[in-house]
Scaffold this motif. Structure first.
Motif, PDB file in Angstrom:
ATOM      1  N   SER A 136      45.363  -1.220   7.858  1.00 42.56           N
ATOM      2  CA  SER A 136      44.996  -2.300   6.944  1.00 42.56           C
ATOM      3  C   SER A 136      46.170  -2.452   5.984  1.00 42.56           C
ATOM      4  O   SER A 136      46.398  -1.593   5.127  1.00 42.56           O
ATOM      5  N   VAL A 137      46.936  -3.525   6.147  1.00 46.91           N
ATOM      6  CA  VAL A 137      48.236  -3.561   5.468  1.00 46.91           C
ATOM      7  C   VAL A 137      48.109  -3.593   3.945  1.00 46.91           C
ATOM      8  O   VAL A 137      49.061  -3.254   3.238  1.00 46.91           O
ATOM      9  N   ALA A 138      46.941  -3.949   3.409  1.00 43.92           N
ATOM     10  CA  ALA A 138      46.739  -3.872   1.964  1.00 43.92           C
ATOM     11  C   ALA A 138      46.848  -2.441   1.453  1.00 43.92           C
ATOM     12  O   ALA A 138      47.043  -2.216   0.262  1.00 43.92           O
ATOM     13  N   LEU A 139      46.728  -1.462   2.354  1.00 45.35           N
ATOM     14  CA  LEU A 139      46.888  -0.074   1.952  1.00 45.35           C
ATOM     15  C   LEU A 139      48.281   0.174   1.375  1.00 45.35           C
ATOM     16  O   LEU A 139      48.463   1.085   0.559  1.00 45.35           O
ATOM     17  N   CYS A 140      49.260  -0.620   1.794  1.00 48.19           N
ATOM     18  CA  CYS A 140      50.623  -0.478   1.263  1.00 48.19           C
ATOM     19  C   CYS A 140      50.649  -0.683  -0.240  1.00 48.19           C
ATOM     20  O   CYS A 140      51.496  -0.084  -0.936  1.00 48.19           O
ATOM     21  N   GLN A 141      49.754  -1.519  -0.763  1.00 48.24           N
ATOM     22  CA  GLN A 141      49.666  -1.719  -2.205  1.00 48.24           C
ATOM     23  C   GLN A 141      48.637  -0.785  -2.852  1.00 48.24           C
ATOM     24  O   GLN A 141      48.886  -0.233  -3.924  1.00 48.24           O
ATOM     25  N   HIS A 142      47.502  -0.586  -2.210  1.00 47.79           N
ATOM     26  CA  HIS A 142      46.427   0.197  -2.818  1.00 47.79           C
ATOM     27  C   HIS A 142      46.732   1.694  -2.822  1.00 47.79           C
ATOM     28  O   HIS A 142      46.462   2.379  -3.812  1.00 47.79           O
ATOM     29  N   HIS A 143      47.226   2.206  -1.693  1.00 40.21           N
ATOM     30  CA  HIS A 143      47.501   3.646  -1.575  1.00 40.21           C
ATOM     31  C   HIS A 143      48.858   3.863  -0.897  1.00 40.21           C
ATOM     32  O   HIS A 143      48.933   4.348   0.234  1.00 40.21           O
ATOM     33  N   PRO A 144      49.946   3.519  -1.568  1.00 40.86           N
ATOM     34  CA  PRO A 144      51.264   3.643  -0.932  1.00 40.86           C
ATOM     35  C   PRO A 144      51.624   5.079  -0.564  1.00 40.86           C
ATOM     36  O   PRO A 144      52.436   5.286   0.351  1.00 40.86           O
ATOM     37  N   ASP A 145      51.036   6.069  -1.211  1.00 43.88           N
ATOM     38  CA  ASP A 145      51.339   7.462  -0.879  1.00 43.88           C
ATOM     39  C   ASP A 145      50.954   7.784   0.564  1.00 43.88           C
ATOM     40  O   ASP A 145      51.646   8.559   1.242  1.00 43.88           O
ATOM     41  N   ILE A 146      49.845   7.209   1.033  1.00 43.81           N
ATOM     42  CA  ILE A 146      49.400   7.475   2.405  1.00 43.81           C
ATOM     43  C   ILE A 146      50.363   6.844   3.397  1.00 43.81           C
ATOM     44  O   ILE A 146      50.764   7.464   4.393  1.00 43.81           O
TER      45      ILE A 146
END
Length: 289
Positions: A91-101
């Motif tokens: 889910s590419v929004a993860l790049c903003q929400h949880h960049p550590d992962i």
């Protein structure tokens, strides 16, 4: 009623030219961690509810958020220990929400493909322009976050339009995981570009194992091993593909990770598996066509 769109040719299993994997391994094994983001209170869609409870569904959101806070690290460490790279359904929004992962997966050398922007946004009824925008956003966001250019697609929440496969091929993507019809790669007919279907599993997906079939962790591990043993045996005549789709909030639970790690150890020590990524499978298949 929609007629058969003719997405792929019918090729009976026993009448195909033999497929060979690197090192003459009979089965290509790839692991697909779904690194996802679910919105607490997503915009409603007329065709499908995002959560079974009224929004905001704190219970559903918190259960899935466990994967991003704790489960990912257990799952990823088990994969790394036994030599399995991830092909991340992101889910590419993860790049903003949880960049550590995302940074952690990138540092491990995992590849990324798109699973849409949010897993709570559905493709039903989208116009071609809306889908093109999501595809472009996926490419640009992942490239900015990881330096990688995505090559594959798994539709958000497994939702599609009749244009989806044509549009991802048009954008230059090489493979789709959205067809669950075979144990080997197959060509997909699209209006432009070249697209290959890489086998992705619902049957041995941990979501189906734990949510649909109500398996125990040991039952699920045994299912994976039986899947592997059969595909490795059949692959001696023509190469097969085994996909292990995972969700960190499920497989990364403390009571589940142990049996799963034993599966990875079994496959790695067996010696018959080409342990690889979705992109590498696509490239090996294309080279033999």
């Amino acid at each position: 009623m929609i007629a058969d769109p003719g997405l792929y040719p019918y090729r009976p299993w026993r009448n195909r030219p033999p497929l060979r994997w690197p090192g003459n391994k009979p089965v290509a094994v790839w692991v697909a961690p779904n690194l996802e983001y679910y919105e607490l209170d997503p915009p409603p869609h007329p065709r499908r509810k995002s959560w079974p409870r009224p929004h905001p569904d704190v219970t559903g959101f918190g259960h899935r958020d466990y994967g991003n806070r704790a489960g990912h690290w257990r799952m990823a460490d088990a994969m790394t220990k036994h030599g399995f790279p991830g092909s991340v359904s992101l889910s590419v929004a993860l790049c903003q929400h949880h960049p550590d992962i995302v940074a952690d997966a990138n540092a491990r050398g995992w590849e990324f493909f798109s699973h849409g922007i949010y897993n709570t946004r559905y493709a039903y009824d989208m116009t071609p322009e809306q889908e093109r925008a999501i595809i472009a956003d996926s490419i640009e966001t992942v490239r900015a976050a990881t330096g990688q250019t995505i090559r594959g697609w798994l539709a958000p929440a497994l939702t599609h339009t009749t244009n989806t496969l044509d549009l991802i091929a048009e954008a230059g993507l090489a493979y789709t995981c959205d067809l669950y019809h075979d144990d080997a790669p197959t060509p997909v007919h699209t209006k432009s570009g070249r697209l290959v279907s890489i086998p992705y599993s619902l049957e041995v997906n941990d979501h189906y194992g734990f949510f649909v079939y109500n398996m125990s962790p040991r039952d699920y591990a045994d299912t994976l091993i039986r899947q592997y043993q059969r595909l490795a045996a059949e692959g001696e005549s023509s190469g097969t593909v085994m996909c292990i789709p995972l969700h960190a909030y499920l497989i990364g639970q403390p009571h589940r990770i142990g049996p799963f790690a034993e599966v990875l150890r079994h496959i790695a020590q067996d010696g018959r598996a080409w342990i690889t990524t979705a992109s590498a499978i696509a490239d090996a298949w294309i080279a033999q066509q």
